[in-house]
Design an enzyme around this catalytic site. Structure first.
Site, PDB file in Angstrom:
ATOM      1  N   CYS A  63     -22.146  27.619  55.592  1.00 39.21           N
ATOM      2  CA  CYS A  63     -23.333  27.926  56.856  1.00 39.21           C
ATOM      3  C   CYS A  63     -23.923  29.024  56.698  1.00 39.21           C
ATOM      4  O   CYS A  63     -25.057  28.594  57.817  1.00 39.21           O
ATOM      5  CB  CYS A  63     -21.946  28.254  58.622  1.00 39.21           C
ATOM      6  SG  CYS A  63     -21.372  30.128  57.547  1.00 39.21           S
ATOM      7  N   GLY A  75     -16.478  25.433  62.826  1.00 36.57           N
ATOM      8  CA  GLY A  75     -17.182  24.206  62.153  1.00 36.57           C
ATOM      9  C   GLY A  75     -18.778  23.971  62.700  1.00 36.57           C
ATOM     10  O   GLY A  75     -19.517  24.985  62.871  1.00 36.57           O
ATOM     11  N   SER A  76     -19.024  22.967  63.008  1.00 33.16           N
ATOM     12  CA  SER A  76     -20.161  22.341  63.506  1.00 33.16           C
ATOM     13  C   SER A  76     -20.596  22.629  65.616  1.00 33.16           C
ATOM     14  O   SER A  76     -19.248  23.173  66.081  1.00 33.16           O
ATOM     15  CB  SER A  76     -20.070  20.584  63.677  1.00 33.16           C
ATOM     16  OG  SER A  76     -19.193  20.540  64.477  1.00 33.16           O
ATOM     17  N   GLU A 129     -29.184  21.173  60.375  1.00 34.53           N
ATOM     18  CA  GLU A 129     -28.537  22.280  59.969  1.00 34.53           C
ATOM     19  C   GLU A 129     -28.406  21.346  58.047  1.00 34.53           C
ATOM     20  O   GLU A 129     -28.409  20.056  58.585  1.00 34.53           O
ATOM     21  CB  GLU A 129     -26.870  22.510  59.797  1.00 34.53           C
ATOM     22  CG  GLU A 129     -26.268  22.886  59.396  1.00 34.53           C
ATOM     23  CD  GLU A 129     -25.169  23.876  59.382  1.00 34.53           C
ATOM     24  OE1 GLU A 129     -24.481  22.988  60.363  1.00 34.53           O
ATOM     25  OE2 GLU A 129     -24.839  24.525  58.641  1.00 34.53           O
ATOM     26  N   GLU A 169     -16.815  30.143  65.731  1.00 32.53           N
ATOM     27  CA  GLU A 169     -18.262  30.246  63.701  1.00 32.53           C
ATOM     28  C   GLU A 169     -18.773  28.921  63.891  1.00 32.53           C
ATOM     29  O   GLU A 169     -18.065  28.178  62.971  1.00 32.53           O
ATOM     30  CB  GLU A 169     -17.954  30.591  62.855  1.00 32.53           C
ATOM     31  CG  GLU A 169     -16.593  32.277  62.799  1.00 32.53           C
ATOM     32  CD  GLU A 169     -17.673  33.445  62.886  1.00 32.53           C
ATOM     33  OE1 GLU A 169     -18.940  32.708  63.309  1.00 32.53           O
ATOM     34  OE2 GLU A 169     -17.264  34.141  63.747  1.00 32.53           O
ATOM     35  N   LEU A 170     -20.019  28.785  64.396  1.00 32.24           N
ATOM     36  CA  LEU A 170     -21.062  27.470  64.216  1.00 32.24           C
ATOM     37  C   LEU A 170     -21.765  26.988  63.093  1.00 32.24           C
ATOM     38  O   LEU A 170     -21.323  27.709  62.868  1.00 32.24           O
ATOM     39  CB  LEU A 170     -21.196  27.508  65.640  1.00 32.24           C
ATOM     40  CG  LEU A 170     -20.382  27.712  67.018  1.00 32.24           C
ATOM     41  CD1 LEU A 170     -20.593  26.915  68.046  1.00 32.24           C
ATOM     42  CD2 LEU A 170     -19.387  26.253  66.247  1.00 32.24           C
TER      43      LEU A 170
HETATM   44  P1  NAD Z   1     -16.180  20.172  62.158  1.00 30.16           P
HETATM   45  O1  NAD Z   1     -17.380  20.528  63.473  1.00 30.16           O
HETATM   46  O2  NAD Z   1     -16.279  18.419  61.238  1.00 30.16           O
HETATM   47  O3  NAD Z   1     -14.994  20.347  62.060  1.00 30.16           O
HETATM   48  C1  NAD Z   1     -14.561  21.684  62.057  1.00 30.16           C
HETATM   49  C2  NAD Z   1     -13.268  21.045  62.235  1.00 30.16           C
HETATM   50  O4  NAD Z   1     -12.916  21.173  63.889  1.00 30.16           O
HETATM   51  C3  NAD Z   1     -11.764  20.453  61.922  1.00 30.16           C
HETATM   52  O5  NAD Z   1     -10.943  20.606  61.527  1.00 30.16           O
HETATM   53  C4  NAD Z   1     -11.515  18.956  62.381  1.00 30.16           C
HETATM   54  O6  NAD Z   1     -10.653  18.481  61.921  1.00 30.16           O
HETATM   55  C5  NAD Z   1     -12.157  19.963  64.029  1.00 30.16           C
HETATM   56  N1  NAD Z   1     -12.522  19.144  64.949  1.00 30.16           N
HETATM   57  C6  NAD Z   1     -13.613  17.774  65.203  1.00 30.16           C
HETATM   58  N2  NAD Z   1     -13.312  17.724  66.314  1.00 30.16           N
HETATM   59  C7  NAD Z   1     -12.670  18.343  67.259  1.00 30.16           C
HETATM   60  C8  NAD Z   1     -11.696  18.430  68.667  1.00 30.16           C
HETATM   61  N3  NAD Z   1     -12.522  16.946  69.554  1.00 30.16           N
HETATM   62  N4  NAD Z   1     -11.237  19.215  69.152  1.00 30.16           N
HETATM   63  C9  NAD Z   1     -10.347  20.025  67.698  1.00 30.16           C
HETATM   64  N5  NAD Z   1     -11.263  20.030  66.612  1.00 30.16           N
HETATM   65  C10 NAD Z   1     -11.881  19.224  66.442  1.00 30.16           C
HETATM   66  O7  NAD Z   1     -17.371  20.890  60.591  1.00 30.16           O
HETATM   67  P2  NAD Z   1     -17.087  20.423  59.340  1.00 30.16           P
HETATM   68  O8  NAD Z   1     -17.870  18.989  58.936  1.00 30.16           O
HETATM   69  O9  NAD Z   1     -15.725  20.226  58.712  1.00 30.16           O
HETATM   70  O10 NAD Z   1     -17.761  21.784  58.645  1.00 30.16           O
HETATM   71  C11 NAD Z   1     -19.202  21.908  58.440  1.00 30.16           C
HETATM   72  C12 NAD Z   1     -19.358  22.864  60.125  1.00 30.16           C
HETATM   73  O11 NAD Z   1     -19.107  24.149  59.884  1.00 30.16           O
HETATM   74  C13 NAD Z   1     -21.197  23.167  59.736  1.00 30.16           C
HETATM   75  O12 NAD Z   1     -21.764  22.894  60.877  1.00 30.16           O
HETATM   76  C14 NAD Z   1     -20.890  24.262  59.344  1.00 30.16           C
HETATM   77  O13 NAD Z   1     -22.428  25.119  59.388  1.00 30.16           O
HETATM   78  C15 NAD Z   1     -20.274  25.320  60.082  1.00 30.16           C
HETATM   79  N6  NAD Z   1     -19.400  26.295  59.650  1.00 30.16           N
HETATM   80  C16 NAD Z   1     -19.909  27.480  60.144  1.00 30.16           C
HETATM   81  C17 NAD Z   1     -19.288  28.478  59.482  1.00 30.16           C
HETATM   82  C18 NAD Z   1     -20.027  30.090  60.273  1.00 30.16           C
HETATM   83  O14 NAD Z   1     -19.387  30.773  59.842  1.00 30.16           O
HETATM   84  N7  NAD Z   1     -20.405  29.970  60.990  1.00 30.16           N
HETATM   85  C19 NAD Z   1     -19.032  28.695  58.423  1.00 30.16           C
HETATM   86  C20 NAD Z   1     -18.601  27.176  57.692  1.00 30.16           C
HETATM   87  C21 NAD Z   1     -19.260  26.350  58.471  1.00 30.16           C
END
Ligand code: NAD
Length: 478
Positions: free
Chosen positions: A281, A227-228, A375, A247-248
């Site tokens: 990502c 995620g982010s 991003e 993985e961010l």
């Molecule tokens: P996000 O960080 O908003 O959410 C990801 C997950 O985290 C979701 O399931 C969300 O509900 C959960 N989450 C949110 N707040 C939380 C907390 N306080 N505690 C625990 N979990 C929590 O990301 P998104 O918008 O779903 O995805 C996009 C991001 O993911 C982009 O930044 C992208 O680059 C990244 N991403 C990275 C990779 C990689 O391999 N590096 C791959 C895919 C996506």
């Protein structure tokens, strides 16, 4: 396959929860499912159930379950793909690619379960241990929490729960709130394949409540998160001694050196910049092009990007569907406007209708434009000229991210120079930053994360080493 019931699977039961999570079709906006969100007691109950899962299954059984689950997913292919297209807004072609990858990831993890092993330790080197035998075993960590983003609801979920199960763990899965339906299908397949019920728990719901409770829980031993960067950093701060694999975010660069084979490179760049509407990502966001070929690349890419069919993901030929939300599209519009305000030239696209952004291509990427450092996660690509290896490496490395870079280049010396100079988790020669065959180690450096995915790396990482020392003769008193 039956329609999802509540989507909440706790301690062996499809349960009802106090909250509701509506899931919308990302193109039509129609609500297609309403899942149940657990209360805090149910999140605790899920973790407790996973922690009580008991002795790990033998590795052969783990492998067989993963293989059967993959077969079941394949048999339900049409249902899975339809659900995927609806909840993501991605095209059927993107869905098919991701489902096929998921089946491969399950198979690779099944193989890793079978080869998971420890090592012999030559303790005889130590005084008094002539007759000792020492070896290590890999044992499961226990409860793994898997938290996934919206943009790869099949393959990213697979890259987390399949290694966790292959390593003998129980897994608690919290999928992205925008795209939780594919996780239900995966969990059902595992259960139908014979996975003991406590080994998987499924908790749909918001990250700020359900996810946050999960990552703070002391019985969670390992957190695998995609995620982010902001949420990843938060998880590190609150998760105590749990191990993390993160993985961010990224704003990945791809470089075209002066000798690049453009026939080969340009179609790959278009695909890697715009598939899934740029919500990958490793999407090519910054294209660093040698100044000797910049004019040619700019005009050829403009023609290619201008011709990308976009809009309704289900319409035949569409390559770029909507973004995950209108807010995400508005953000992308702002980034394009900011780049133009700083001197970039908009060559094509960039207009918005609801959540749909016309594939955008910009020429010139001033270093103070947001697109140079943030991003985009949108179908937006900016071309910037480079004159030397030093300049290319400096621009590619600028900013806080370091996931992957692509380099198109025929000169081996230049290619190897870039492999040394680029501060990335992966450097891909003669393909884009988005090249990601599932067996390879995959993960970022700097603010793009820590640890790597890839079955051969994630499965051992989701275990602990146990040292066994056997003295087959009593030690002598001196
Ligand atoms: P996000 O960080 O908003 O959410 C990801 C997950 O985290 C979701 O399931 C969300 O509900 C959960 N989450 C949110 N707040 C939380 C907390 N306080 N505690 C625990 N979990 C929590 O990301 P998104 O918008 O779903 O995805 C996009 C991001 O993911 C982009 O930044 C992208 O680059 C990244 N991403 C990275 C990779 C990689 O391999 N590096 C791959 C895919 C996506």
């Amino acid at each position: 396959m039956r329609e999802p019931d509540t989507g909440l699977f706790v301690d062996g039961t499809w349960a009802e929860g106090p909250g509701r999570l509506p899931v919308a079709d990302k193109y039509t906006g129609e609500v297609i499912a309403e899942l149940h969100v657990p209360g805090p007691g149910q999140v605790d109950a899920a973790i407790a159930s996973a922690a009580r899962a008991g002795e790990p299954l033998p590795s052969g059984e783990r492998a067989a379950i993963l293989r059967r689950a993959a077969r079941l997913l394949d048999e339900e292919r049409d249902t899975v793909l339809a659900r995927y297209v609806a909840e993501t807004g991605f095209t059927p072609a993107d869905a098919t690619t991701e489902l096929d990858r998921t089946l491969l990831i399950f198979e690779l993890c099944a193989q890793e379960a079978l080869r998971l092993t420890g090592e012999m330790v030559p303790v005889q080197a130590a005084a008094g241990h002539d007759d000792s035998i020492c070896f290590t075993m890999r044992v499961p960590v226990g409860v793994v929490a898997a938290i996934t983003p919206f943009n790869a609801p099949l393959s990213t979920v697979a890259h987390k729960i399949a290694p966790a199960l292959a390593a003998g763990n129980a897994v608690v899965l919290k999928p992205a709130e925008q795209t939780p339906l594919c996780s239900i299908v995966i969990v059902r397949s595992l259960l139908e394949a014979g996975l003991p019920e406590r080994l998987v728990q499924l908790l749909p719901g918001p990250g700020e409540t359900v996810g946050d409770q999960l990552v703070r829980h002391p019985d969670v031993r390992y957190i695998t998160f995609t995620g982010s960067t902001e949420v990843g950093r938060h998880i590190r701060a609150v998760s105590g001694l749990a191990r993390t694999q993160l993985e961010l975010g990224s704003n990945s660069p791809t470089l075209l050196w002066r000798d690049a084979d453009l026939e080969h490179a340009l179609p790959l760049i278009v695909r890697a910049g715009y598939r899934k509407a740029g919500q990958v990502c490793t999407s090519v966001q910054r294209l660093l092009v040698h100044e000797a070929i910049a004019d040619e690349v700019t005009s050829r890419l403009t023609a290619l990007v201008h011709g990308i069919p976009y809009g309704d993901p289900r319409a035949p030929g569409t390559q770029v569907g909507p973004l995950i939300s209108t807010a995400a599209a508005q953000r992308a519009e702002t980034l394009v406007g900011d780049a133009v305000g700083h001197g970039s030239r908009l060559l094509t696209g960039g207009t918005r209708a609801g959540a749909v952004i016309a594939p955008a291509l910009l020429a010139g990427l001033p270093e103070n434009a947001l697109l140079a450092s943030e991003e985009a996660f949108a179908p937006v690509l900016a071309i910037a000229p480079i004159g030397s290896i030093d300049e290319a490496a400096r621009m590619a490395n600028a900013g806080r991210y370091g996931l992957q870079a692509g380099v198109f280049c025929q000169d081996l010396d230049v290619a190897f120079t870039f492999t040394r100079r680029l501060e990335m988790g992966g450097v891909i020669i003669n393909d884009t930053s988005s090249c990601h065959p599932d067996p390879m180690p995959y993960g970022g450096v700097k603010d793009s994360g820590q640890g790597v995915e890839g079955p051969g790396y994630a499965v051992p990482d989701m275990t602990e080493s146990r040292t066994i020392l056997i003295r087959h003769r009593p030690p002598s008193p001196d």
